[in-house]
Scaffold this active site. Structure first.
Site, PDB file in Angstrom:
ATOM      1  N   GLU A  41      83.565 -14.050  40.597  1.00  0.00           N
ATOM      2  CA  GLU A  41      84.314 -14.692  39.513  1.00  0.00           C
ATOM      3  C   GLU A  41      83.796 -15.819  38.913  1.00  0.00           C
ATOM      4  O   GLU A  41      83.923 -15.982  37.841  1.00  0.00           O
ATOM      5  CB  GLU A  41      85.710 -14.832  40.120  1.00  0.00           C
ATOM      6  CG  GLU A  41      86.456 -13.560  40.549  1.00  0.00           C
ATOM      7  CD  GLU A  41      87.885 -13.706  40.992  1.00  0.00           C
ATOM      8  OE1 GLU A  41      88.458 -15.023  41.058  1.00  0.00           O
ATOM      9  OE2 GLU A  41      88.572 -12.879  41.084  1.00  0.00           O
ATOM     10  N   HIS A  66      83.561  -3.962  49.356  1.00  0.00           N
ATOM     11  CA  HIS A  66      82.399  -4.217  50.220  1.00  0.00           C
ATOM     12  C   HIS A  66      81.731  -3.262  50.851  1.00  0.00           C
ATOM     13  O   HIS A  66      82.215  -2.447  51.363  1.00  0.00           O
ATOM     14  CB  HIS A  66      82.889  -5.180  51.392  1.00  0.00           C
ATOM     15  CG  HIS A  66      83.620  -6.478  50.849  1.00  0.00           C
ATOM     16  ND1 HIS A  66      82.892  -7.509  50.082  1.00  0.00           N
ATOM     17  CD2 HIS A  66      84.829  -7.060  51.122  1.00  0.00           C
ATOM     18  CE1 HIS A  66      83.757  -8.592  49.910  1.00  0.00           C
ATOM     19  NE2 HIS A  66      85.113  -8.114  50.318  1.00  0.00           N
ATOM     20  N   SER A  69      77.209  -6.091  54.629  1.00  0.00           N
ATOM     21  CA  SER A  69      77.134  -7.584  55.242  1.00  0.00           C
ATOM     22  C   SER A  69      75.964  -8.223  54.869  1.00  0.00           C
ATOM     23  O   SER A  69      74.741  -7.698  54.904  1.00  0.00           O
ATOM     24  CB  SER A  69      77.616  -7.720  56.590  1.00  0.00           C
ATOM     25  OG  SER A  69      76.607  -7.082  57.515  1.00  0.00           O
ATOM     26  N   HIS A  84      82.924  -4.637  29.125  1.00  0.00           N
ATOM     27  CA  HIS A  84      83.601  -4.480  27.881  1.00  0.00           C
ATOM     28  C   HIS A  84      83.783  -5.922  27.255  1.00  0.00           C
ATOM     29  O   HIS A  84      84.033  -7.023  27.917  1.00  0.00           O
ATOM     30  CB  HIS A  84      85.087  -4.004  28.108  1.00  0.00           C
ATOM     31  CG  HIS A  84      86.153  -4.200  27.132  1.00  0.00           C
ATOM     32  ND1 HIS A  84      86.011  -3.353  25.871  1.00  0.00           N
ATOM     33  CD2 HIS A  84      87.056  -5.177  26.958  1.00  0.00           C
ATOM     34  CE1 HIS A  84      87.001  -3.626  25.217  1.00  0.00           C
ATOM     35  NE2 HIS A  84      87.569  -4.608  25.819  1.00  0.00           N
ATOM     36  N   GLY A  86      85.919  -7.310  24.508  1.00  0.00           N
ATOM     37  CA  GLY A  86      87.025  -7.261  23.802  1.00  0.00           C
ATOM     38  C   GLY A  86      87.610  -8.630  23.135  1.00  0.00           C
ATOM     39  O   GLY A  86      86.880  -9.701  23.619  1.00  0.00           O
TER      40      GLY A  86
END
Length: 117
Positions: A41, A66, A69, A84, A86
């Site tokens: 993020e 996931h 590991s 995308h 937009g």
């Protein structure tokens, strides 16, 4: 706080690294899934900020898968690419790899784009 460092940033691609250490590992010494999502993020957020330099972007949601590991002592690398562009949303695909290029996680992040007030 997680040791995330950007290594590349453009309108279509953002990359960052993060060490796997005491700040983001599970008790078993492997990368915590929440830290993986935070890395993804963060990468997608910077990408949307670059794209929307004249508008505020806010809100994001990540869906992660996931696959493998990463262990304490390794450094993971996130590669985010725009899917995308937009006016009201940006969709990013962020893949997270170990230092040996093993895929750890694939994350799809949707950022809402809102006009400045």
């Amino acid at each position: 706080n997680l040791g995330i460092q950007y290594t590349y940033a453009s309108e279509d691609r953002v990359e960052a690294t993060m060490p796997v250490d005491h700040r983001n590992r599970q008790p078993f010494g492997i990368l915590h899934g929440g830290a993986t999502l935070a890395l993804a993020e963060t990468v997608a957020g910077l990408g949307s900020m670059i794209l929307a330099s004249l508008i505020n972007s806010s809100g994001n949601a990540g869906q992660r898968n996931h696959i493998s590991s990463a262990h304490e002592g390794d450094t993971v690398r996130a590669v985010g690419t725009i899917v995308h562009k937009g006016r009201s949303s940006h969709v990013w695909n962020v893949d997270v790899f170990t230092s040996t290029n093993k895929l750890v996680s694939s994350v799809r992040v949707v950022n809402s784009v809102m006009k400045k007030r």
